[in-house]
Design an enzyme around this catalytic site. Sequence first.
Site, PDB file in Angstrom:
ATOM      1  N   ASN A 173     -10.169  -2.802   2.591  1.00  0.00           N
ATOM      2  CA  ASN A 173      -9.888  -2.834   1.155  1.00  0.00           C
ATOM      3  C   ASN A 173     -11.179  -2.614   0.377  1.00  0.00           C
ATOM      4  O   ASN A 173     -12.261  -2.578   0.969  1.00  0.00           O
ATOM      5  CB  ASN A 173      -9.313  -4.204   0.765  1.00  0.00           C
ATOM      6  CG  ASN A 173      -7.821  -4.319   1.066  1.00  0.00           C
ATOM      7  OD1 ASN A 173      -7.116  -3.317   1.220  1.00  0.00           O
ATOM      8  ND2 ASN A 173      -7.336  -5.541   1.146  1.00  0.00           N
ATOM      9  N   TYR A 190       0.903  -4.016  12.335  1.00  0.00           N
ATOM     10  CA  TYR A 190       0.869  -2.598  11.962  1.00  0.00           C
ATOM     11  C   TYR A 190       1.683  -1.726  12.900  1.00  0.00           C
ATOM     12  O   TYR A 190       2.438  -0.854  12.474  1.00  0.00           O
ATOM     13  CB  TYR A 190      -0.583  -2.116  11.861  1.00  0.00           C
ATOM     14  CG  TYR A 190      -1.277  -2.678  10.642  1.00  0.00           C
ATOM     15  CD1 TYR A 190      -1.565  -4.045  10.549  1.00  0.00           C
ATOM     16  CD2 TYR A 190      -1.630  -1.878   9.573  1.00  0.00           C
ATOM     17  CE1 TYR A 190      -2.179  -4.582   9.437  1.00  0.00           C
ATOM     18  CE2 TYR A 190      -2.251  -2.411   8.450  1.00  0.00           C
ATOM     19  CZ  TYR A 190      -2.529  -3.752   8.385  1.00  0.00           C
ATOM     20  OH  TYR A 190      -3.124  -4.284   7.282  1.00  0.00           O
ATOM     21  N   HIS A 234       0.834  -1.216   0.000  1.00  0.00           N
ATOM     22  CA  HIS A 234       0.000   0.000   0.000  1.00  0.00           C
ATOM     23  C   HIS A 234       0.868   1.264   0.000  1.00  0.00           C
ATOM     24  O   HIS A 234       0.504   2.276   0.598  1.00  0.00           O
ATOM     25  CB  HIS A 234      -0.937   0.029   1.210  1.00  0.00           C
ATOM     26  CG  HIS A 234      -1.929  -1.086   1.244  1.00  0.00           C
ATOM     27  ND1 HIS A 234      -3.189  -0.980   0.709  1.00  0.00           N
ATOM     28  CD2 HIS A 234      -1.846  -2.354   1.737  1.00  0.00           C
ATOM     29  CE1 HIS A 234      -3.849  -2.122   0.885  1.00  0.00           C
ATOM     30  NE2 HIS A 234      -3.046  -2.978   1.498  1.00  0.00           N
TER      31      HIS A 234
END
Length: 710
Positions: A166, A380, A93
């Site tokens: 998404n 993350y 991304h």
Amino acid sequence: MARAPTSRNATKRSPSNHPSSTQSDTYRGNAGELQQQAGGKHPVLTTQQGIPVADNQNSLRPSPRGPTLLEDFILREKITHFDHERIPERIVHARGSGAHGFFELTHSLRDVTTARVLTEVGVQTPVFTRFSTVAGGAGSVDTPRDVRGFAVKFYTPEGNWDLVGNNIPVFFIQDAMKFPDLVHAVKMEPDRGFPQAGSAHDTFWDFVSLMPETLHMVMWAMSDRTLPRSLRMMEGFGVHSFRLVNADGDSTFVKFHWRPKLGIQSTVWDEALKLQAADNDFHRRDLFESIEAGDFPEWELAVQLFTEEEAENFPFDHLDPTKLVPEELVPLQVIGRMVLNRWPDNFFAETEQVAFCPTNVPPGIDFSNDPLLQGRLFSYLDTQLSRLGGPNFAQIPINAPKCPFHNMQRDGQMQMQVPKGRVSYEPSSLQPDTPRASQAQGFRHFAQVDDGKGQGKGKGRIRPESFADHYSQARMFFRSQSPLEQSHIASALVFELSKVGTPHVREAVVGHLVHVDPALAERVAAGLGLPQVPAAPSAAEPVRDLPLSPQLRIIDRMKPTLQGRCIGILVADGSNGDTVTTLRKALEKVGATVKIVSPRVGGAKLRDGTLLAAHGQLAGTPSTVFDAVVSVLTSEMGEQLSREAAAVDWFRDAFGHLKAIAAGKGSQALLSAAGIEPDAGVVDPANVQGFIAAAQTRQWAREPKLRNLA
Ligand code: HDD
């Protein structure tokens, strides 16, 4: 001694390209508020330390042609900072565009959650949303065939909530353990360093062929979903089941859906390919321009709610992220809207530095045991540490909560806060205002009781048996599509697999397709020139025919509107200005953006002698960037342009990409040169309403006549 450039140079050239340091700027006040007396408004340039700079053009030298001196702290600071301007791009991304806005709740979920962002109707929660492609680097183009990221940071009064989704409701893999493998397979191959931003290569399809759980998402990835017309015309999905938890501690499962106000729309494949050349920033520019124009992108937030007991009866396991919950099974409830109304002030500070973490959830929103989500809960935060350089990234303005926050975390690189007092631990009795945990307000994890299904087996690297069916929903998705969309999927598979150099990989993928739909496998095998359809691999579970879900289509759900759409009008010298004005007004009235294209960017001299300025020059503004096109030309100009490839392609592509065309007599030579046989989507510019009707959709009936779809 350092000297300024000679006055000879300074007078010969303009100060901007060879300025002299002899300018007699004087300063007053302290460094923070320096004012230039000469020249007025500009603040004085300073170093990072606030030292005023006298010359920003010449480094320090002992003589005009001598070496640069180490003493030049101004040069060293400037170059050093420049050398460190980049931070690691996102592993996936990396290419993205973001915008600020708000989320407004329209329907309270008070019964099922305590999260204020989902209970307080009418309250506007600030958001920052970043859309992205997955595989390409930060500088790659906007329009490859790829999944799009749809990540929203809600700055709620109870802390940040990051819904990191998404534009596809399922994922390639079931367990986070496989994520690095998936990403390594899809990104450029490590020895050759290509291809950039695309899945059409051996390693991706090799992985697919060996991991049948990817098949459902592969169907989505090969559909038109991965060719969005605009970020404003994409759906978004939280993918996993999450939990909502109410004041009594009861849990309800939830799936989150974003639905675009402008409706969902995609480009056709040939158009997406050509857009990569026409405008690398097609989606970013579109988002920017719509926000600048006050035409704010908007989405509805909808939820699917279901209980543990209801989930037990689903014909699939909702904890498996390769499965979706069809709308026909659990309807969507719209609960709010998101409006993006402000472009970031600075791309790096905001869009690049924004750090999404699925772990960011306010009290009342909780996780499910989806094993992919569970792995994300680790990944993350970890990635932000290396991307943003340390544990204080939450203090960067775009990441900081907009509600008060207090804790005992201290120090670390780039600490921006200056905590006061002697207490940085808890409990303490020395300072009454130190933060304490709150049972009443604090985050409490849902007290899940183990479902017992693993009993007797104990700890282990276990994949539940309920995750074993990899093909039934892939089949459901494929068979729910309209015939044309099925052809697009088949053609995309042929295209991608034709780029795979290893024959056994191609064949293995087609073997899996037999389970999805034998006719699809036959079409793809034929498209690849395989002598026969390869045998299907053994499936762990028999493939089932699930009820179809027409809501999964795109084409017949395209919204018949010109709002958010852009129409290009081609003019040249001698064009009829009245026709242009009439069309333009009518199109703008129904919400379209109109752009004038002309052989010269300065514009065209119209029949009445006035000059009509152009938004774009013909050669640099192909019809791919428009939703429909108009040409208002004299026969003479039409003839002349019919000998120019850019003009001929303008029409050929508009026709080939199934767009409406309004072209009068003057454009006939161009239509012929482009090989266009006019159909219902080609109208006269005088037929304004006819054009508007045709431009609100794509001319799907045209497609089978134009290209051999698989
Ligand atoms: Fe991820 C970024 C979406 C699975 C690890 N992911 C990232 C972004 C989006 C998603 C939209 C970009 C956020 C932004 O704009 O900054 N990812 C998903 C979805 C997934 C998913 C919808 C499955 C349902 N991701 C996933 C797994 C892992 C990661 C299973 C690892 C175990 N994702 C990352 C990451 C990234 C990331 C490496 C790269 C940059 C970043 O996090 O901030 O940590």
